[in-house]
Design an enzyme around this catalytic site. Structure first.
Site, PDB file in Angstrom:
ATOM      1  N   ASP A   1       0.865  -1.177   0.000  1.00 30.85           N
ATOM      2  CA  ASP A   1       0.000   0.000   0.000  1.00 30.85           C
ATOM      3  C   ASP A   1       0.906   1.232   0.000  1.00 30.85           C
ATOM      4  O   ASP A   1       2.130   1.131   0.127  1.00 30.85           O
ATOM      5  CB  ASP A   1      -0.972  -0.012   1.184  1.00 30.85           C
ATOM      6  CG  ASP A   1      -2.213   0.832   0.887  1.00 30.85           C
ATOM      7  OD1 ASP A   1      -2.163   1.688  -0.023  1.00 30.85           O
ATOM      8  OD2 ASP A   1      -3.245   0.659   1.569  1.00 30.85           O
TER       9      ASP A   1
HETATM   10  C1  NOJ Z   1      -4.039   3.908   0.113  1.00 32.79           C
HETATM   11  C2  NOJ Z   1      -5.211   2.983   0.202  1.00 32.79           C
HETATM   12  O1  NOJ Z   1      -5.168   2.263   1.416  1.00 32.79           O
HETATM   13  C3  NOJ Z   1      -5.270   1.999  -0.942  1.00 32.79           C
HETATM   14  O2  NOJ Z   1      -6.444   1.255  -0.846  1.00 32.79           O
HETATM   15  C4  NOJ Z   1      -5.169   2.716  -2.253  1.00 32.79           C
HETATM   16  O3  NOJ Z   1      -5.312   1.826  -3.321  1.00 32.79           O
HETATM   17  C5  NOJ Z   1      -3.843   3.424  -2.291  1.00 32.79           C
HETATM   18  N1  NOJ Z   1      -3.782   4.402  -1.219  1.00 32.79           N
HETATM   19  C6  NOJ Z   1      -3.584   4.117  -3.629  1.00 32.79           C
HETATM   20  O4  NOJ Z   1      -4.406   5.208  -3.781  1.00 32.79           O
END
Ligand code: NOJ
Length: 766
Positions: A294
């Protein structure tokens, strides 16, 4: 030198024609494996590390890379050197074309980029938030929603979405429940598979398919106290039986990628968890795609106190099985060193690169790196009338009718005077919800507009804002501020209500009040909404209350006093029209809650599939005793339970039967039930099938959803619904962590929600 190598590389690609699929694994293809090997063999260590590096697109590719923008210059240089395998948040045919060109024409091997974006519930045509879509229990509708999203996203250069989010959610304080499918692993799995199919189709190489991501591995929905990014402590039993089933199903059905999660799971940051990533996902479930971290989650292992610096974080991450680094720059700065110093075996890097290349081949990017960047398609395929019509259809299927005591609903279209009340009723932004892709702010059809579109000109529709909510709109990354409402809108609202035949009052939460980073300790109605509801109730009995929210809202007084109640979530671009379809009876609601609505935050976590404690009820003759598992100040049950939802018609369940009462392990039985529409309008019913395993090596839930079918019934029509039960239906990850069914007694239950069921018994024998 670059230019001399590329022709050889592409010639090689041309020689290798596409090949047959290996037996079981949907992502294993012999010819693709050969191609991956041939590319891998050409790569330097630096180029390998580059493939594992994902960056955010932070500059506009519609022109030359701007001078003086150091960040942009560095990224552009990296791209040209093959130092980036994927970009996120770069969208648009032109922007993606330019970025792709920079890489393909300048880097030594010309390995194309993948473009990732959070296409969560639509790209520009925005669909209901995923939690709302799950309320439809309509796998076809949900697949179609993802299909439209993929068609639009792929026309704008995107070939990878970070969806579906499959985190089971039992805590409505956690803002991200809006992004999942609620509290049940079975419903969550069906929704996950439908979404994956809609995004990927059965041909991932098609120009309008995009790669899906199962996220967040794992346990993110169980963050302590619902506070986002917080610690997660769950036992193996819950992990295997509740949290992981949707992930396992996605892995086994060919999802291209998984994303790990920000949280630590029982003390190990998920990003560095070898058990989750290597043992379970890659080894046990045979997942052949790749895992992305993430945003910054590799770096965040330092904050967790797990990795002492970014280098060690890179080490922990690559060795535990995380393949691509999203915005930590850990792989970018440290992978080469780690391999050269012998701290990381090159086999880990090769494995990760192999997985990334495999998916690039599956997407067909080596054949045509620009196939998603088509300006004509972009101009014609996004936000079309057809897509909006589908969004309206999915939205109306997601609306849950919770109460219709005096049958005020559906409202007649010849009602002389309708008073629409509430800030949210005219709000054109809130229905888009959080994670709204490239949906334009203020672009949704408000409920007020939907009502005006639905009724003729001889119906008088008045509007009063009534209460106020957050200042401005908040933004994705800013906390909302709720200044005290001075009540100056109350008088107009009350006088409009007094004069109207029917009042439609909208309450709830704003579009960005739920979502990532939007945890709340208090999930009741903000501001003075409830107060105004009570004032309006004093002057008019004919109130239909519509709740717009991204999560279950706790407000017992509202639920108990409202006589007609619709739960309308954040329904996307066509929200107002879809709610009007239900309000005026053009569509008979059939949705069912995917997540229980608590009576009080103190009951959280609350879910229908709990395990019985040793003292579940007061024993017979024990009336008044306190020595059982209860709250002294409130019932254990939620306000509205999982699976609950009404219709404008009535359904009668009869002839519930099972073909045999004893079943051998290798046998199967059929469970049937007849459902009749005994009311006066046609309607759909979600027939729900639950089981209970009476005694087991590890305690089983009091009920577990194991099947459902949504059927359409004309007035007076009956249909028989059949559920097949075999050992797998009855199986679970037992005390020894093996997936198996244990002989013994089971209850089989069918009904219209998780509470109102009929029960039969079945014995499973060896
Ligand atoms: C953080 C989020 O937790 C995740 O779900 C997302 O895909 C990413 N950022 C990218 O935006």
């Amino acid at each position: 030198m670059n230019k001399m190598v590329r022709p050889f590389f592409f010639t090689l690609m041309l020689i290798l024609i596409s090949g047959s699929v290996f037996a079981q694994n949907p992502l294993t293809n012999e010819k693709i494996e050969q191609k991956v090997d041939s590319v891998l063999a050409l790569m330097t260590l630096e180029e390998k590390a580059g493939q594992l590096n994902q960056h955010n697109g932070s500059w506009d590719f519609t022109g030359p890379v701007p001078d003086g923008n150091e960040y942009a210059q560095t990224r552009a240089a990296l791209l040209k050197n093959g130092g980036v395998g994927s970009l996120l948040n770069v969208t648009g045919a032109k922007a993606t074309y330019e970025a792709q060109k920079l890489v393909v024409e300048n880097s030594r091997l010309g390995i194309p980029l993948i473009f990732g974006f959070d296409v969560i519930h639509g790209f520009k045509t925005i669909f209901p938030i995923p939690l709302a879509e799950a309320a439809s229990w309509d796998v076809k509708a949900v697949e179609q929603s993802a299909r439209v999203a993929a068609i639009e996203a792929s026309a704008a250069g995107v070939n990878w979405t970070f969806a579906p989010m499959v985190d089971v959610g039992r805590d409505a304080r956690w803002g991200r429940v809006m992004e999942g499918s609620g509290e049940d692993p079975y419903l969550g799995t069906q929704m996950a598979l439908a979404r994956m199919q809609g995004f990927q189709t059965s041909d991932l190489s098609s120009y309008n398919s995009i790669m899906a991501t199962g996220k967040h591995l794992a346990g993110y929905g169980f963050s302590e106290s619902g506070r986002d990014y917080n610690t997660v402590d769950v036992g193996k039993h819950t992990l295997l039986n509740i949290i992981l089933p949707p992930f396992e199903a996605l892995a086994k059905n060919g999802v291209g990628t998984f994303m790990n999660s920000f949280n630590d799971l029982n003390g190990i940051p998920a990003n560095g968890d070898t058990y989750l990533q290597r043992t379970l996902l890659k080894e046990d479930w045979g997942f052949e795609g790749f895992i992305i971290s993430d945003w910054g989650s590799i770096r965040q292992m330092i904050n967790h106190g797990y990795s002492k610096d970014l280098k060690q974080a890179a080490y922990h991450s690559i060795t535990s099985g995380n393949d691509m680094d999203m915005e930590s720059e850990a792989y970018q700065h440290h992978l080469v060193d780690l391999v050269e110093s012998g701290e990381v075996d090159i086999k880990f890097v090769d494995e990760a690169v192999r997985r990334v290349l495999r998916m690039k081949f599956h997407l067909g990017l080596f054949d045509d790196p620009y196939k998603y960047s088509d300006e004509t398609r972009e101009a014609n395929m996004i936000y079309t009338e057809e897509h909006r019509a589908i969004a309206r259809d999915v939205a109306k299927r997601s609306i849950v009718l919770l109460k219709n005591e005096n049958e005020l609903l559906p409202i007649s279209k010849s009602t002389p005077k309708i008073a629409v009340i509430g800030h949210l009723a005219a709000d054109k932004d809130t229905p888009l919800g959080n994670w709204r892709g490239r949906g334009e702010s203020e672009s949704a059809v408000s409920l007020l507009e939907g009502i005006e579109n639905a009724v003729g000109s001889d119906v008088e529709v008045t509007y009063a804002e009534g209460y106020t909510l957050a200042e401005g709109n908040g933004s994705f990354s800013q906390a909302l501020n709720f200044p005290k409402d001075d009540g100056s809108g109350f008088d107009d609202a009350v006088s409009n209500a007094r004069e109207a035949d029917v009042v439609i009052m909208v309450v709830g939460e704003e579009g960005l009040q739920s979502g990532e980073g939007r945890s709340q300790t208090d999930i009741s109605l903000k501001g003075r909404q409830l107060e105004l509801f009570k004032l309006v109730q004093e002057v008019n009995d004919n109130i239909v209350t519509v709740v717009m929210a991204g999560r279950p809202i706790v407000e017992p007084e509202l639920y108990e006093n409202a006589s007609s109640l619709l739960y309308a979530w954040h329904l996307g671009t066509e929200a107002g029209n879809a709610i009007a379809d239900v309000l005026f009876g053009d569509y008979n609601p059939a949705a069912k809650l995917p997540m229980s609505i608590p009576r009080d935050v103190g009951q959280i976590p609350i879910y229908y599939n709990f395990r019985n404690p040793g003292r579940p009820t007061p024993g017979p003759g024990d009336a008044g005793s306190v020595f059982w598992s209860q709250f002294n100040d409130m019932p254990n049950s939620p306000q509205y339970i999982f699976g609950y939802g009404l219709s404008y018609t009535e359904f009668e369940y009869s002839d519930f039967s099972v073909t045999k009462n004893t079943m051998a392990m290798d046998d199967e039985v059929e469970v049937t039930v007849t459902v009749k529409n005994s009311g006066s309008v046609a309607g759909e019913e979600v027939v729900q099938f639950y089981i209970k395993d009476h005694f087991a090596s590890a305690i089983r839930p009091v009920k577990e959803l194991k099947g459902f079918e949504k059927i359409m019934l004309e007035t007076g029509e009956s249909k028989t619904v059949t559920f097949i039960v075999n050992w797998e239906t009855l199986a679970f990850y037992a005390a020894d962590e093996q997936f198996k069914a244990e002989p013994g007694m089971f209850s089989l239950m069918v009904g219209t929600n998780s509470n109102d069921v009929q029960t039969l018994e079945l014995e499973l024998v060896e």
